[in-house]
Design an enzyme around this catalytic site. Structure first.
Site, PDB file in Angstrom:
ATOM      1  N   ASP A   1     -25.750 -26.166 -26.188  1.00 34.71           N
ATOM      2  CA  ASP A   1     -24.566 -26.829 -25.630  1.00 34.71           C
ATOM      3  C   ASP A   1     -23.574 -27.258 -26.700  1.00 34.71           C
ATOM      4  O   ASP A   1     -22.458 -27.662 -26.373  1.00 34.71           O
ATOM      5  CB  ASP A   1     -24.985 -28.096 -24.873  1.00 34.71           C
ATOM      6  N   THR A   2     -23.996 -27.264 -27.946  1.00 26.39           N
ATOM      7  CA  THR A   2     -23.113 -27.796 -28.990  1.00 26.39           C
ATOM      8  C   THR A   2     -22.389 -26.695 -29.758  1.00 26.39           C
ATOM      9  O   THR A   2     -21.633 -26.985 -30.675  1.00 26.39           O
ATOM     10  CB  THR A   2     -23.911 -28.662 -29.988  1.00 26.39           C
TER      11      THR A   2
END
Ligand code: GLC
Length: 795
Positions: A483-484
């Site tokens: 997600d990053t």
């Protein structure tokens, strides 16, 4: 220097020093009613949804942490001494008087204070939506004792986020009433919000539940308002109400609590049961059922029977797989704590823990799909329900909600991986069960149209085919599994190499299904897309000794030897293997590079070296401190894929070394901080001064994957459409081991001999004494099959 240890049978973690470095919690739940409880009695309770159905409060990020909870206070009515049956909240010294055992679905707190021995078991019955706190107090003092016992909870009553941000107004709708005839407190809120956000929108409705709190003895006094119970300038540690007496007044308006006091007079050696129940009743049934509901679980025998059913339920669940390896420390996890954690994560939907407060997000799409694989073995019908639920979060063009609430609410984001996880959940369920009728089930898409599950799968393929960038790799969007990596490529938009491997791996799974059904020819696009993705990866992503992670702005290589930070990422090495990329030389080199450049004493890192400068064309990962979370921590979930990949390469020695190193009780617990009996999301790596510290325990996909990697790939019994495939990958030192697996109604009792000390490779298999060809145990319908496997060199 530990705080506790596993019991001899491995079924409990017994905490002997309750001053744990963080709240060490457990879950009590039946899939509808949920409670968390720490070794110090802290935790929440909710009915179905931690956001909309919150029963009790838990003060977020508080000082001291882990308050409030499920507290039972004791007061000596003669001396005035006050303590609690868990060490906190009163915190009476010495803490060594207290012990707590977390087990599967139960937590037991024991103490001996002021000559009063106590044992309280907390659990949630299988078929009754309440939590029971069953205390037994014994007078071990040799003199007559006059005690007051008070059960206490602080109530939230409905929407947990609105309770938090709108308390000043929200409290005007709280009502708590004592019913003297039934001996119970009833509490509700005459206002309720069902939106998922904090909102100004005032819905025209009330909470659809009455909470109840009751006890099996005559009630001497009660309290309903927090300020009256705690008193000014005090906390739960020293409530004024216990000193001066409870008010026994109902409440309209205020911070709602439920406290019930009973009197115990105990002769020397005498014991007494005090059984509290906290639960909810749906409003439409309230008048009709309340008498019956609060009348239940007042007798110890009824409580014991319910507790036995909880234990049986877990035995049944956990008994579907069994390991007896030369390493008993590993068996404790494989036979109990890993599948236990995986089931809890599945039931909770990963939304509520000490770290996740159940107010910020719904069920993650990819998280839910992955959690399903752990449940398919023992509870296939629940896995099936979840697959259908996932289908309903998809649009007809194959996009899915990134997270969802199951009631039609959800949020679309631009993560490139989400829809493809649907293929994992469906195929794993089908391999386990052979229930191909699922493919014909019709479910609505978001937007209203309908399609069969097969059509949903094909919609995912269309999504994948339509989401490819200039180099033929998936357009990154706002992230993939990671997600990053959310701004890869800056304005250009980047492409995900892992995404391509993942798409290929999922398309392989779909192809295998279509081939098994004889339908591959009707959907030639699936194979074509898979082949193009693999070609694209091989054409652009090989970096000499490993695969890069992404193509960024202007085609810049990310996760490459050219970079200063984040030169290598774990996922593009493991998934190269899992996706079945064709060049074994490259795969072995890539996995060796992962070992050389990512492994640490705490386990393999997600990437290395950590980013030390912010790069807005990569994203959040570069904004995070080094050595934690996605920025070069030991992220446990992808470490499971590294183990799987080592097994697939036949390198059992390395696979097991990683597996063992990552077990949560293998490190110094004071440094580890999080619970040593469950996986955490990450362990701080050697790139940060707090190396070895774990965080975000319980709600991680690590458990589901470690369970499946441990049983499917290390012990080596994995389901296929044809039957159970036998293919262990173990350390050379394992000369023999045993394993059990229930598959399509048959319990396979498997004995594996490894006379040559190989890491993988099966020389022969006998089923009930008869030799079989190949590696597949075809279903026979027998209740039990005895399987003898001999590993050895196969060339
Ligand atoms: C968190 C998320 C998960 C994501 C992972 C990596 O664990 O729940 O969905 O894949 O972080 O970013």
């Amino acid at each position: 220097m530990g705080f506790g240890r596993f019991s001899d049978d491995g079924r409990e973690y017994v905490i002997t020093d309750v001053r744990t470095p963080s709240p060490w919690i457990n879950y009590l739940e039946n899939g509808r009613y949920f409670a968390t409880i720490s070794a110090n009695g802290g935790g929440i309770s909710y009915d179905r949804s931690p956001l909309h159905g919150r029963i009790t409060r838990y003060r977020i990020n508080d000082v001291p942490p882990d308050r409030p909870g499920k507290y039972i206070y004791v007061k000596d009515r003669d001396s005035g001494e006050i303590w609690s049956l868990t060490w906190q909240p009163v915190g009476r010294e010495p803490a060594a008087d207290y012990r707590v055992a977390h087990g599967f679905g139960t937590t037991r707190a024991e103490a001996e204070v002021e000559g009063v021995r106590s044992s309280v078991v907390f659990f949630v019955p299988v078929d009754d939506d309440r939590e029971i706190w069953r205390a037994v107090l014994t007078n071990a003092s040799g003199r007559r004792r006059r005690l007051a016992v008070v059960g206490y909870v602080e109530l939230a009553l409905g929407h947990a986020l609105v309770d938090l941000i709108n308390q000043c107004d929200d409290q005007h709708f709280n009502r708590v009433r004592f019913d003297p005839e039934l001996g119970a407190l009833f509490a509700t809120k005459t206002y309720w919000v069902t939106e998922t956000r904090g909102t100004q929108h005032q819905e025209n409705k009330e909470w659809d539940r009455w909470a109840f709190f009751t006890v099996n003895r005559p009630i001497a006094a009660y309290e309903t308002v927090r300020e009256r119970f705690i008193g000014p300038f005090r906390s739960e540690s020293s409530p004024l109400g216990l000193e001066k007496g409870l008010s026994s007044e109902d409440m309209d308006c205020g911070n709602a609590v439920a406290a019930l006091e009973v009197a115990l007079d105990l002769a020397p050696g005498e014991s007494a049961d005090v059984i509290f129940s906290l639960g909810v009743i749906a409003k439409p049934e309230f008048e009709r059922t309340k008498r019956d509901v609060v009348g239940r679980f007042r007798e110890p025998a009824e409580v014991d029977a319910a507790l036995a059913r909880v234990r049986e339920g877990w035995d049944r669940f956990l008994g579907h797989t069994r390991a007896r390896t030369p390493d008993p420390g590993v068996d404790v996890f494989l036979n109990g704590w890993i599948p236990y954690q995986a089931k809890v994560a599945f039931d909770v939907g990963r939304v509520a823990s000490f770290y996740y407060w159940g107010i910020g997000r719904g069920f993650g799409y990819r998280d839910t799909a992955q959690d399903t694989i752990a449940i398919a073995i023992a509870e296939p019908s629940r896995a099936r329900e979840r697959v259908l639920l996932l289908a309903r979060q998809m649009t007809a063009d194959g996009r899915v909600y990134h997270h969802f609430y199951g009631d039609g609410q959800g949020e679309f984001t631009k993560h490139c991986d989400d829809p493809l996880w649907f293929i994992l959940a469906v195929t794993e369920y089908l391999k386990e069960t052979g229930d191909f009728a699922l493919l014909g089930e019709v479910e609505p898409y978001v937007g209203g149209e309908k399609g069969t599950i097969l059509e949903h799968l094909l919609a995912v393929v269309r999504f994948a085919a339509g989401n490819l960038g200039a180099h033929g790799l998936p357009i990154f969007g706002r992230g993939d599994w990671n997600d990053t990596l959310d701004y890869i490529g800056g304005k250009d938009g980047g492409e995900s190499v892992w995404g391509a491997m993942f798409y290929a791996a999922m398309l392989n799974r779909l192809l295998e299904l279509l081939e098994h059904r004889g339908e591959a020819g009707r959907h030639p696009g699936v194979r074509g897309l898979r082949d193009r993705l693999i070609e694209a990866v091989e054409a652009v992503a090989w970096d000499g000794a490993w695969y890069i992670r992404a193509l960024g702005e202007g085609g810049r290589r990310i996760g490459s030897k050219e970079n200063r930070y984040g030169r290598i990422f774990i996922n593009t090495q493991s998934w190269a293997v899992i996706a079945g990329l064709p060049d074994r030389g490259r795969l072995v080199r890539a996995m060796d590079s992962a070992g050389e450049l990512l492994d640490t004493p705490f386990g393999p890192k997600i990437c290395a070296p950590a980013f030390l400068e912010i790069d807005p064309t990569i994203g959040l990962i570069t904004r995070c401190v080094r050595g934690k979370k996605e920025n070069a921590a030991v992220f446990c979930h992808p470490a499971a894929w590294l183990i799987q990949a080592e097994c697939l390469l036949g390198r059992g020695e390395r696979a097991f070394a990683y597996f063992k190193k990552l077990l949560p009780d293998r490190v110094d617990p004071a440094t580890f901080v999080a619970e040593p009996y469950v996986y955490s999301q990450y362990i701080t790596s050697d790139e940060h001064p707090t190396a070895g510290r774990a965080s975000h325990s319980w709600q991680t996909g690590t458990a589901a994957w470690m369970y499946r990697v441990g049983t499917d790939h290390i012990l080596g019994l994995r389901p296929s459409y044809e039957g159970l495939v036998v293919d262990p990958a173990v350390p050379r030192s394992w000369k023999s081991f045993r394993t059990e697996r229930v598959f399509r109604g048959t319990r396979y009792l498997v004995e594996v001999e490894n006379p040559d000390g190989v890491e993988s490779g099966v020389r022969s298999i006998r089923v009930d004494g008869r030799p079989v060809d190949g590696l597949v145990l075809t279903p026979t319908g027998a209740a039990v099959c005895r399987v003898q496997v001999t590993m050895g060199r196969t060339e």
